[in-house]
Write a protein that holds these residues in place. Structure first.
Motif, short mmCIF file in Angstrom:
data_model
loop_
_atom_site.label_atom_id
_atom_site.label_comp_id
_atom_site.label_asym_id
_atom_site.label_seq_id
_atom_site.Cartn_x
_atom_site.Cartn_y
_atom_site.Cartn_z
N LEU A 33 24.92 10.08 -45.69
CA LEU A 33 25.36 8.69 -45.68
C LEU A 33 24.88 7.97 -46.94
CD1 LEU A 33 26.79 6.43 -44.17
CD2 LEU A 33 24.63 5.94 -42.98
N ASP A 34 23.66 8.23 -47.37
CA ASP A 34 23.13 7.57 -48.56
C ASP A 34 23.88 7.99 -49.82
OD1 ASP A 34 21.31 5.99 -47.30
OD2 ASP A 34 19.56 7.24 -47.71
N ALA A 90 24.64 26.51 -37.67
CA ALA A 90 25.96 25.93 -37.36
C ALA A 90 25.80 24.58 -36.67
CB ALA A 90 26.75 26.88 -36.47
N LEU A 91 24.83 24.49 -35.75
CA LEU A 91 24.56 23.21 -35.08
C LEU A 91 24.09 22.17 -36.08
CD1 LEU A 91 22.75 24.51 -31.87
CD2 LEU A 91 25.04 23.53 -31.99
N PHE A 92 23.27 22.59 -37.03
CA PHE A 92 22.78 21.68 -38.07
C PHE A 92 23.94 21.22 -38.95
CE2 PHE A 92 21.52 21.79 -42.65
CZ PHE A 92 20.85 20.58 -42.69
N TYR A 93 24.84 22.12 -39.30
CA TYR A 93 25.94 21.81 -40.21
C TYR A 93 26.93 20.81 -39.62
CZ TYR A 93 28.21 23.11 -44.61
OH TYR A 93 28.70 23.11 -45.89
N LEU A 94 26.98 20.73 -38.27
CA LEU A 94 27.87 19.78 -37.63
C LEU A 94 27.56 18.33 -38.01
CD1 LEU A 94 28.29 21.11 -33.97
CD2 LEU A 94 30.12 20.72 -35.62
N ALA A 95 26.33 18.10 -38.49
CA ALA A 95 25.93 16.74 -38.86
C ALA A 95 26.79 16.20 -40.00
CB ALA A 95 24.45 16.71 -39.27
N GLN A 96 27.34 17.08 -40.87
CA GLN A 96 28.07 16.59 -42.04
C GLN A 96 29.35 15.85 -41.66
OE1 GLN A 96 28.65 19.43 -45.17
NE2 GLN A 96 29.28 17.87 -46.62
N PRO A 97 30.28 16.44 -40.91
CA PRO A 97 31.46 15.65 -40.55
C PRO A 97 31.14 14.48 -39.62
CG PRO A 97 31.48 17.76 -39.41
CD PRO A 97 30.39 17.84 -40.44
N LEU A 98 30.13 14.67 -38.74
CA LEU A 98 29.78 13.59 -37.82
C LEU A 98 29.15 12.41 -38.54
CD1 LEU A 98 28.44 15.59 -34.73
CD2 LEU A 98 30.66 14.50 -35.03
N THR A 99 28.60 12.66 -39.74
CA THR A 99 28.05 11.56 -40.53
C THR A 99 29.12 10.52 -40.81
OG1 THR A 99 26.38 12.93 -41.60
CG2 THR A 99 27.04 10.95 -42.76
N THR A 100 30.32 10.96 -41.17
CA THR A 100 31.39 10.01 -41.46
C THR A 100 31.94 9.39 -40.19
OG1 THR A 100 31.94 11.32 -43.42
CG2 THR A 100 33.56 9.71 -42.70
N VAL A 101 32.00 10.18 -39.11
CA VAL A 101 32.49 9.65 -37.84
C VAL A 101 31.66 8.46 -37.40
CG1 VAL A 101 32.79 10.16 -35.38
CG2 VAL A 101 33.45 11.86 -37.10
N ILE A 102 30.35 8.57 -37.53
CA ILE A 102 29.44 7.49 -37.12
C ILE A 102 29.16 6.55 -38.29
CG2 ILE A 102 27.16 6.96 -36.19
CD1 ILE A 102 27.20 9.81 -34.95
N GLY A 103 28.99 7.13 -39.48
CA GLY A 103 28.55 6.35 -40.63
C GLY A 103 29.59 5.39 -41.16
N ALA A 104 30.86 5.76 -41.13
CA ALA A 104 31.90 4.89 -41.69
C ALA A 104 32.02 3.57 -40.91
CB ALA A 104 33.24 5.62 -41.74
N ASP A 131 40.51 -5.25 -41.18
CA ASP A 131 39.23 -5.79 -41.61
C ASP A 131 38.31 -4.63 -41.99
OD1 ASP A 131 37.99 -4.74 -39.27
OD2 ASP A 131 38.32 -6.61 -38.16
N VAL A 132 37.11 -4.96 -42.48
CA VAL A 132 36.21 -3.93 -43.00
C VAL A 132 35.83 -2.92 -41.92
CG1 VAL A 132 33.98 -3.51 -44.08
CG2 VAL A 132 35.33 -5.48 -44.78
N PHE A 133 35.55 -3.40 -40.72
CA PHE A 133 35.16 -2.50 -39.64
C PHE A 133 36.31 -1.56 -39.27
CE2 PHE A 133 34.73 -1.61 -35.01
CZ PHE A 133 33.58 -0.82 -35.08
N GLN A 134 37.53 -2.10 -39.21
CA GLN A 134 38.70 -1.27 -38.91
C GLN A 134 38.91 -0.20 -39.98
OE1 GLN A 134 41.52 -4.51 -38.61
NE2 GLN A 134 41.64 -4.33 -36.36
N LYS A 135 38.68 -0.57 -41.24
CA LYS A 135 38.78 0.43 -42.32
C LYS A 135 37.75 1.53 -42.13
CE LYS A 135 40.48 -2.91 -45.75
NZ LYS A 135 40.13 -3.70 -46.96
N GLY A 136 36.56 1.15 -41.67
CA GLY A 136 35.53 2.16 -41.40
C GLY A 136 35.95 3.11 -40.29
N LEU A 137 36.56 2.55 -39.23
CA LEU A 137 37.04 3.39 -38.14
C LEU A 137 38.13 4.34 -38.61
CD1 LEU A 137 37.20 0.84 -35.17
CD2 LEU A 137 35.58 2.72 -35.46
N ILE A 138 39.05 3.83 -39.45
CA ILE A 138 40.13 4.67 -39.97
C ILE A 138 39.57 5.78 -40.84
CG2 ILE A 138 42.19 4.69 -41.43
CD1 ILE A 138 42.67 1.78 -40.52
#
Length: 454
Positions: free
Chosen positions: A33-34, A147-161, A285-292
């Motif tokens: 995320l950073d 593999a469980l650790f690597y799942l964090a990468q796509p989920l970062t954007t799912v939650i982080g965006a 709005d900005v939040f909707q763009k994050g969800l998209i």
């Protein structure tokens, strides 16, 4: 006796997984995320406030990887010297402090400098995290844990965006623009979690109070046995063997294509979504763009999990890597001609699924023919190609956007690199240099090939 050992083994691995995988995945979440926070800041005020062109934004995004590349090896050496627990904690606190400084960045030159220093501060985190987990888990359990650790990468954007969108909406907080609030908000967790890591992580099973004595004995013994076997196989392996091996260089190019696509999407997808208003007349709005922005990455996480599960069941086949590369190569340029925001995101989702489905399976290939020190050197070389792709994707995409006035050519370039990855993967397979579901020709200490038992 075997039954008792099996019970102790399962119990030890389960405890290690529960204690470390979620926490190290959280560290990876904050890390990713950073490094990608700039992608959310750019189209939400930063580019305007700092008067950035697309090429300048792309260079600022990519220069991070130059610092990372330069300090990756020294950082890994320091990790061995000081211990993974201490060094990972130090890395997190360092990058958290640098990330915090983005809150007050005043011009493009300062942005370049801070992005470079951020790469220096983060250098070694990903391989360090992999090494830390590897030091706790014997090889036969390692793929599942990683593999469980690597799942964090796509989920970062799912939650982080969406999180980044919420922070950007806090415009005026502390007298700051929204994008500055976002940088402030994503930096603090790195510092806090870094301090916690110093006390929460443990250096070895022998110091783990949460393991029983039987679990400590088994885990220490299993890891020590592997260590001795690895040391014995490393005695005569030269790093020169790796740098002169064509397969390693081809794998580096294959990985370059995947990571080029990953970061071209990661850095510019929020900007492409922001452009929907001008192209289609839509308003978000900005939040909707994050969800998209998050939409493509949740299916990508599922695709990675189930595609890797199939590869584990069948044995990794060439098509487990080449087919996603081909799918990504075709889909990413087509996204530009989809005709609506929904169709565009749907096609980009296919691209994201393709990239993430391929990556875990790709990393099984080098270890088919590289062992010991050759494996360490080969993986480092391949990973360096990935970091170069991270820099290139940001800068070239932005430069081509400025040159042509649209993202059409840049996205065709992304597709071209992924198509190259597909062709090279098939070429390796047809040359008999990659095994279908087993081991390929091994790389011996002298640099000559020898066939390993399947």
């Amino acid at each position: 006796m075997d039954t008792i050992q099996s019970v102790v083994e399962k119990s030890a691995i389960r405890k290690v997984a529960i204690r470390f995988v979620p926490f190290v995945a959280l560290m990876f979440f904050i890390n990713y995320l950073d490094r990608t926070a700039i992608s959310f800041a750019g189209p939400n005020g930063m580019n305007t406030d700092l008067a950035l062109s697309a090429a300048q934004f792309g260079f600022a995004s990519g220069v991070f990887f130059i610092g990372y590349i330069l300090l990756e090896v020294p950082s890994n050496l320091a990790l061995h010297k000081f211990g993974a627990r201490r060094w990972l904690a130090r890395i997190m606190v360092s990058w958290g402090i640098v990330s915090l400084l983005f809150t007050w960045v005043g011009n493009v030159e300062q942005l370049y400098i801070l992005r470079f220093i951020l790469g220096v501060a983060e250098a070694g985190f990903f391989p360090g995290a992999i090494l830390f987990l590897s030091l706790w888990v014997p090889s036969r359990h390692r793929s599942k844990i990683l593999a469980l650790f690597y799942l964090a990468q796509p989920l970062t954007t799912v939650i982080g965006a969406p999180l980044a969108g919420l922070l950007i909406q806090q415009h005026g907080l502390f007298g700051l623009e929204g994008w500055r609030v976002m940088f402030f908000g994503v930096a603090l967790p790195a510092i806090i979690v870094g301090v916690i890591a110093w006390f929460y992580l443990a250096d070895s099973p022998a110091t783990a109070t949460w393991l029983t004595q039987e679990e400590k004995t088994w885990l220490t013994g299993a890891l020590e046995k592997e260590k001795k076997e690895t040391a014995a196989s490393n005695k005569h392996v030269s790093v020169r063997t790796v740098f002169g091996n064509g397969r390693v260089w081809m794998l580096s190019l294959i990985y370059f294509g995947f990571i080029y696509g990953l970061y071209a999407l990661g850095f510019f997808l929020p900007t492409i979504i922001a452009g929907f208003e001008g192209i289609y007349g839509t308003k978000f709005d900005v939040f909707q763009k994050g969800l998209i922005t998050a939409i493509p990455y949740l299916p990508a996480a599922f695709a990675m999990y189930f595609w890797s599960k199939d590869a584990t069941k069948r044995g990794v086949r060439t098509w487990h890597i080449a087919l996603p590369a081909l799918t990504g190569a075709i889909s990413i340029p087509l996204a530009l001609f989809a005709g609506s925001p929904a169709a565009t995101i749907a096609v980009i989702t296919i691209t994201a699924m393709s990239i993430f489905a391929a990556l875990p399976n790709f990393w099984t290939v080098p270890t088919q023919f590289l062992t010991g020190a050759a494996a360490a050197a080969g993986i480092a070389l391949i990973n360096t190609a990935g970091n170069l792709a991270g820099f290139s994707a940001g800068y070239i995409t932005g430069w081509l956007k400025d040159l042509t006035g649209s993202y059409t050519v840049p996205m065709f370039v992304v597709g071209g690199f992924m198509f190259l990855s597909c062709i090279l993967m098939v070429t390796l397979s047809r040359a008999g240099k990659v095994s279908e579901g087993g081991q390929a020709e091994a790389l011996d200490p002298a640099g000559a090939g020898q066939h390993a038992e399947p």
